[in-house]
Design an enzyme around this catalytic site. Structure first.
Site, PDB file in Angstrom:
ATOM      1  N   ASP A 179      -9.490   4.628  -1.189  1.00  0.00           N
ATOM      2  CA  ASP A 179     -10.288   4.940  -0.004  1.00  0.00           C
ATOM      3  C   ASP A 179     -11.671   5.476  -0.343  1.00  0.00           C
ATOM      4  OD1 ASP A 179      -8.101   4.050   1.247  1.00  0.00           O
ATOM      5  OD2 ASP A 179      -7.426   5.982   1.989  1.00  0.00           O
TER       6      ASP A 179
ATOM      7  N   GLU B  78       2.424   5.317  -3.796  1.00  0.00           N
ATOM      8  CA  GLU B  78       2.336   6.385  -4.821  1.00  0.00           C
ATOM      9  C   GLU B  78       3.646   7.140  -4.978  1.00  0.00           C
ATOM     10  OE1 GLU B  78       0.156   5.935  -2.337  1.00  0.00           O
ATOM     11  OE2 GLU B  78      -1.414   4.973  -3.507  1.00  0.00           O
TER      12      GLU B  78
ATOM     13  N   ASP C  74       0.864  -1.187   0.000  1.00  0.00           N
ATOM     14  CA  ASP C  74       0.000   0.000   0.000  1.00  0.00           C
ATOM     15  C   ASP C  74       0.902   1.239   0.000  1.00  0.00           C
ATOM     16  OD1 ASP C  74      -2.219   1.596   0.238  1.00  0.00           O
ATOM     17  OD2 ASP C  74      -2.700   1.043   2.293  1.00  0.00           O
TER      18      ASP C  74
END
Lengths: 492, 918
Positions: free
Chosen positions: B596, B523, B520
């Protein structure tokens, strides 16, 4: 052929057929006790166990689900609602869902649920483990119960003590209530008797105050005189040794004395003023009391004002050093020194205060004595406030039985209710962006109080598992389910 | 409490709510608009000038004498026309590739040659080349045979290329413009609007005041300075799709499937679509704002024609879209890097996807379990918690494949460790899960806690495998989940190797074969960083600035993890990785989810177009958190989200730590039974899902097919994004995306008969048809002409079904009376399928005859696997849309054909047809 022998043959044939059927009926996934349910009708049909549907007997365990209740496929995974019987020889028989059959995972310890892979028979091993854990478990329950019994005994003693306290408090309450009643009667009587004339009472009181004050002032004057004498003495010393050499200490004392002297002068002036003020105001009051006061309620008020004035005066005197705070007994009005009525009122107040406290204490004791702590009633006195702690991660969890649960210093809840071995603690500190914290404490039998795990399954709702002798019960003793230990039927 | 203080609390609570509500809207200000991104502003200004200034001229002039053609490559030099500047030379090439695509590349001569001076900055001189770095080089093969110069005169150069030289390229010299034609029709034009731009090298000393206002030399956003050591270096190009009104792709956004115009008050989009990977929680729906992933691939579709382009650039990129009555013009601009575009001329979607995915990478054939249902939550907090959830699935008789652990299973968010108090025996937990055929997936992020006593941190710092700050020397330090952190530099190949090695069983203690990986925050997400990410002037190995590689960071992280996981299991087993960030090609390595989401109807609806778009653009193994990451959805939304969820290629329930528990049985009846049925549909359809994944793996076609792909000639369907088909199965799904309704209109694009999957009711005729959709029942239609392969036995987990018999649903075409279907299967876990260990069958039905054909291209290589699967049978055949008493089955095998008749029951069911697939 004789009829008899034909019958014999028929019987023989019948029994052969039966055994044939029996042989065929060693059907996969069925317990022996259910075998009788799997018999064909004369024309080879079979009725599903839980529905009216009839199918061919050969459709049993043919790996295709025909019966709505799944009863035709006890030994395959064809029906979604069927069950498979694990015989588990040497261990405990059980049922598993049909969809666990032939899925390459060994679920029965005898491996009978899997035909595609070879499962190791672990029944013997599991039976061993089972026996050991059973022994261990029963030992634990046994040990736990002993401690629990001890706690119950201690609790009983404490409860008895509580009962005794309760009784003594009750007795005391009765006594004080009686006393109170008497005092009230006295007040009543005083009010009705001639001596209880309020003016009389008040002026008497005022006279007393006045006398006291004058006594006080006299005494003060005495002190002053003695002080003046001392001053003169010191002045003389000072003059006499003015030109000589002194050691530093004496000089310092004299310097201080000079300071003190100047203060004294000021003080004398102000205290004299007070003296005069007092005298005039008291005289004035005394006159008012005698001439104008008529009703008790009014006097009551005046009396209160006067008491205040008196105390103010006293405080001033102490402040100005006229009166030493260490010698109040002789100068101040105590309960004994007060008026009769005042004394009675004061006694009455004290009685009421004490009664209130006693009632509170009585209520607490009564609550303790009441039986509302489901199942743990006989342990309550001993366990209340008992503390158990465990550090989990960064937090220290603390359980106080029947009181609170804490995470470090955060209150997770106050004891609210108990149901069986589950204790609920509610209305803890509220969470940011969440509900009030709460904790559910689930207690299992153990030989000591011990937190096993803490889980915040969702935000601010804690589930704490713990062990405690309190949760032990004779019903927790387990008898072995193993066939060789006990004669247990197949159906479980 | 007295009344006054109560009032006071209420008052503050209301103020608090207002502040929270407000902060959501304010959140968008954490991200740049194009006007706040200097290079975007500069390129957009160019477009505005072109539009309104009739004297506008492009910046580049072709040196016609420079044009050459050899070995499949056209080369030439463009000169930038700037007064008082000479020798601003930009060499370009057009390469014709063997897969039929074309590649246009442009760079600046000085930078290519290293003839530049960036003072003391520790940055590279050349521009970043995605293709070279991304390992695409080996997949780019120039076609030296077929391309042929047809015309070369003073005005233009025409080259025919591709199969039968069906394609042509016409390079116009003045003004410089490149047309791409198919069968003599212009499909794509580069630089039609003369917006080609590449900002040339200039020394910092020459900067002007005007430069400052355009953010050329340094820029501030959110009070964070970007030092821009190389000054302006953006690049841009307009790309027109002639005759195409619909373009798709360029994820990741929550927009419509058919992309909207971006400078148009009607669409409500005033900003271009943006590609810049960011951690944007509670994002806006229907917006061109950037999300977690970036794939610069765009597809244009018109009746029976698909073309596309791939903009090979990993820097911040913006794409403007304009449409006129017949065509679409797009304008692409990126902050740095080379200009590198691949052009695809179709003509079919299959041609397009095969070529594009052939370049960037075909979607992984994932392990079978990962296509099942995943149960996640932030967090399952302990082994006991995991055990309880696992047991309850059995008690309530629901299948699932993997339980997931979010960040709090670790010791203080130190990845590759376990919290000693809550997960003291991870291997025992894994073993227990395995006894039910289940897996565990744990999160591991690329930010590493700065802690000298933590072995990962220690090794990382000692080896210097960290990203550096703008000094190029000091570690890039910032806050993330564990507090003070450093970041792994995946652009250092040794660093990649090292990160991969952490997954080995001896390094990651407590891991085991049924443990898989979730990366996760890649980015990368940086708390308090610019736009929640890394500073653009941070420096990576080799002197690349973060701005050059930003959109590739997550991909390289996954590249490293993938290789580490393959190595962990000695190259035998397929890894499963979930990533949040992605780039073109990440699909070959991992699945992704859309981040999200809020548990609202709005976000629920938005998830579908996003997942469809991800699929079209090459990230098909994708899904959204069921039932929304944040919030506590009501039972209706909860069930409806499961209805759609069973058709997300990646199907995972997940929830934020502040939400109430939502395991699928917690809403009680009747909802629990509804969800059990829905999970049942997913598991029954696993053979079809797996076959579809394999098709995608082989061809690049999406898993979920929007209407425009399923019916490429039906114009009505080109902008439909609220229904879709599952692969080639013929299943048409119309999810319910609105509250309080119990029926819906499904759009049928052809005059084939469709059958309701629940009761086989017929639906006939082109147009909209109302179908029932009570809560718990998502409308599913099976198109006539298809044979659907299912497994009706629902096990605890998907891997436990691999020996189970199949059921065939034969939905006969009302037009041809026939039907056809495919089945692919393998062991579901290993790479053996790459050596032929799989079963591939085509099943057809016509005139009462069912033919089963072996479609394995190399049957001999699959024989050993096939032998081991001899027990695989069909237990049931269901005939839909045809009445017959019996049918004939013909099985075609290596050893010939065998055939037999089987009886059809009155309900159209053939029980036990005695059909074994091997």
């Amino acid at each position: 052929m004789h009829l008899k022998s034909r019958n014999f043959l028929a019987a023989l044939f019948g029994s052969l057929l039966f055994s044939f059927v029996n042989a065929k009926l060693s059907i996969r996934g069925i317990s022996e006790s259910e075998l009788h349910l799997y018999k064909p009708t004369a024309n080879g049909q079979w009725k599903c166990l839980g529905s009216d549907k009839t199918i061919g007997f050969e459709q049993i365990n043919d790996d295709y689900c025909d019966c709505p209740d799944g009863s035709d496929e006890p030994g395959t995974s064809a029906c979604s609602n069927g069950k498979f019987f694990c015989k588990n020889d040497g261990y405990i028989s059980k049922y598993i869902p049909s969809n666990w059959v032939d899925d390459t995972k060994c679920d029965c310890c005898d491996g009978s649920d899997e035909s595609l892979i070879k499962c190791e028979n672990t029944c013997k091993k599991e039976a061993e483990v089972y026996k050991q854990s059973l022994t261990k478990h029963n030992q634990l329950v046994n040990d736990g119960l002993k401690i629990r019994d001890d706690w119950i005994a201690q609790s009983a003693v404490m409860k008895k003590e509580t009962k005794r306290k309760y009784d003594s408090v009750s007795v005391k309450i009765t006594e004080i209530e009686k006393l109170k009643k008497e005092l009230e009667n006295t007040v009543q009587t005083l009010k009705q008797s001639p001596e209880s004339d309020s003016r009389f009472v008040l002026s008497t009181d005022l006279e007393e105050i006045k006398n006291d004050l004058f006594n006080l002032l006299d005494e003060r004057n005495e002190y002053n005189e003695r002080l003046s004498a001392l001053e003169n003495l010191l002045d003389e010393i000072s003059l006499q040794y003015e030109t000589d050499n002194f050691d530093g200490t004496l000089k310092e004392a004299l310097d201080s004395w000079e300071d003190l002297k100047s203060q004294n002068i000021k003080r004398k002036v102000s205290s004299e003023k007070i003296h005069n003020d007092l005298e005039s105001s008291l005289t004035h009051l005394s006159r008012i009391a005698k001439e104008e006061a008529t009703y008790f309620s009014f006097f009551k008020k005046i009396e209160k004002d006067l008491t205040e004035i008196y105390w103010n005066v006293k405080r001033s005197l102490i402040d100005f050093g006229i009166l030493s705070p260490s010698i109040p007994a002789t100068l101040l009005k105590t309960a004994e020194g007060g008026s009769y009525l005042e004394r009675i009122h004061s006694d009455l107040d004290a009685a009421e205060d004490e009664l209130e406290n006693l009632h509170k204490e009585q209520a607490t004791l009564l609550e303790d004595l009441q039986e509302h702590h489901n199942g743990w009633d006989n342990l309550y006195r001993f366990m209340k406030g008992m503390k158990t702690e465990l550090k989990v991660g960064d937090y220290l969890y603390k359980i106080l039985f029947f009181e609170n649960v804490y995470q470090d210093s955060i209150n997770l809840g106050s004891f609210s209710e108990q149901s069986g071995n589950t204790l609920k603690y509610l209305n803890g500190q509220s969470c940011w962006n969440g509900p009030d914290r709460s904790a559910t404490v689930v207690v299992d039998c153990g030989t000591e109080n011990e937190i096993v795990s803490v889980l915040e399954a969702q935000k601010c709702e804690y589930t704490i598992k713990m062990k405690s002798p309190a949760a032990c019960s004779p019903s927790q003793f387990q008898t072995s389910l193993l066939k060789d230990d006990n004669d247990v039927p197949d159906e479980l | 409490m007295n009344l006054v203080s109560f009032k006071w609390i209420i008052q503050w609570a209301i103020i608090g709510l207002l502040v929270i509500g407000h902060s959501e809207a304010a959140f968008r200000h954490s991200f740049r608009t194009s006007a706040q991104d200097g290079f975007a502003k500069r390129n957009r200004q160019l477009a505005t000038e072109q539009k309104y200034n009739p004297n506008y001229k492009g910046q580049f002039q072709l040196d016609t004498s420079s044009i050459t053609f050899s070995d499949g490559v056209v080369s030439g030099i463009l000169k930038k026309q700037i007064p008082e500047k000479v020798d601003l030379l930009f060499p370009f090439t057009v390469s014709f590739l063997q897969d039929g695509s074309t590649r246009f590349q442009l760079d600046e001569k000085r930078r290519l040659e290293g003839d530049v001076d960036y003072d003391d900055a520790k940055v590279r001189m050349d521009r970043f080349d995605v293709a070279q770095y991304h390992d695409l080089g080996s997949r780019i093969n120039v076609d030296t045979e077929r391309p042929e110069v047809k015309i070369h005169n003073k005005k233009l150069l025409k080259v025919d290329y591709g199969n039968d030289q069906r394609f042509s390229m016409i390079l116009h010299f003045q003004p410089f413009m490149i047309e791409f034609l198919r069968d003599d029709t212009v499909e794509i034009v580069l630089n039609q609007r003369q917006l080609l731009n590449m900002e040339h090298y200039r020394p910092r000393a020459e900067r002007t005041r005007e430069d400052e206002s355009l953010g050329m030399w340094e820029e501030k956003f959110d009070n964070i300075l970007d030092s821009k050591p190389r000054g302006p270096e953006s690049l841009g190009l307009d790309i027109s799709f002639i005759g195409y009104k619909h373009v798709y792709g360029i994820p990741e956004h929550t927009s419509s499937l058919s992309l909207k115009e971006t400078n148009n008050s009607e669409t409500g989009y005033t900003d271009p679509y943006r590609l810049y990977n960011v951690d944007i929680f509670e994002y806006e729906v229907d917006s061109p704002m950037s999300q977690y992933g970036a794939i610069p691939f765009m597809q244009a579709h018109k009746v029976n024609s698909d073309v596309g382009i791939f903009w090979s650039n990993a820097a911040a990129t913006w794409i403007d879209i304009e449409k006129d009555s017949s065509s679409t013009s797009t304008h692409w601009y990126s902050e740095s890097g080379k200009l590198d575009v691949f052009i695809y001329l179709g003509p079919t979607a299959l041609d397009l996807y095969e070529a594009y995915s052939g370049l960037t990478g075909r979607t992984q054939l994932p392990p079978l379990f990962s296509i099942g249902y995943h149960q996640c939550r932030w967090n399952y907090f302990s082994e006991e918690d995991v055990q309880n959830v696992d047991n309850t699935f059995n008690e309530v008789d629901m299948p699932y494949d993997a339980i997931w652990l979010d960040i709090d299973y670790t010791s203080g968010r130190r990845y590759f460790t376990w919290d000693e108090a809550t997960f003291p025996h991870p291997q025992e937990t894994l073993k227990k899960l395995d006894s039910n055929g289940r897996k565990m997936v744990v999160i591991l992020d690329p930010h590493i806690k700065n802690d000298p006593n933590y072995f990962v941190s220690k090794e990382l710092l000692e080896n210097g495998f960290t990203v550096k700050d703008s000094s190029g020397v000091e570690n890039y330090n910032a806050e993330c989940w564990p507090g003070d952190s450093v970041w792994v530099d995946f652009f250092n190949m040794e660093g990649q190797e090292w990160w991969g090695s952490l997954y080995s069983y001896d390094k990651f203690k407590g891991s085991d074969k049924n443990l898989f990986i979730w990366n996760d925050m890649n980015e990368p997400s940086v708390f308090k960083g610019p736009e929640t990410s890394m500073h653009r002037d941070a420096i990576h190995h080799g002197g690349w600035e973060h701005r050059d590689i930003h959109n590739l960071y997550g991909h390289e992280c996954i590249n490293s993890t993938y290789r580490g996981m393959v190595k962990r299991d000695n190259g035998v087993l397929r890894p499963f990785i979930l990533t949040r960030s992605f780039f073109a090609g990440t699909n070959a390595l991992a699945a992704s989810w859309i981040g999200d989401t809020l548990g609202t109807w709005e976000h629920f609806r938005g998830s579908l177009a996003t997942v469809l778009t991800n699929g079209v653009a090459g990230m098909p193994f994708s899904g959204a958190d069921v039932a929304g990451f944040f919030g506590n959805p009501d039972p209706e939304l909860f069930v409806r989200w499961y209805e759609l969820g069973i058709f997300y290629p990646f199907f995972r329930a997940h929830a934020h730590i502040d939400t109430k528990r939502r395991e699928p049985w917690l809403y009680g009846e009747p909802y629990t039974s509804m969800i059990r049925n829905l999970l049942g549909i997913r598991y029954r359809l696993l053979p079809t899902w797996y076959t579809t994944f394999h098709t995608t793996h082989m061809t690049g076609l999406p898993i979920l097919r929007p209407q425009f792909l399923a019916h490429p000639a039906d114009e009505i369907g080109f902008d439909i994004d609220n229904q879709f088909y599952l692969g080639d199965s013929g299943l048409l799904i119309k999810p319910i995306l609105e509250p309080s309704i119990d029926k819906t209109a499904v759009y049928i694009a052809d005059d084939e008969t469709y059958y309701d999957f629940y009761d086989f009711n017929e639906i006939n005729g082109k147009g909209h048809h109302v179908v029932p959709a009570p809560l718990g029942k998502i409308p599913i239609l099976l198109r006539g002409g298809n044979i659907l392969v299912t497994r009706e036995r629902i096990r605890r987990a998907s891997e436990l079904t691999i020996n189970d018999p199949f059921t065939l649903y034969i939905a006969v075409s009302s037009k041809t009376g026939s039907a056809t279907g495919d089945l692919y299967m393998d062991d579901g876990t290993s790479f053996d399928y790459t050596k032929g260990a799989y079963i591939s069958r085509k099943i057809t039905f016509k005139d009462g005859v069912l033919d089963v054909l072996d479609t394995h291209p190399h049957p001999q290589s699959g024989i050993r696997y096939a032998e081991s699967m001899k027990h695989l049978k069909v237990e049931r055949i269901i005939l839909i849309g045809v009445n017959q008493q019996k049918i004939k089955i013909r099985k075609h095998g290596i050893s010939g054909v065998s055939s037999w008749d089987v009886k059809v029951d009155t309900d159209g069911v053939i029980k036990k047809p005695d059909l074994y697939l091997v």
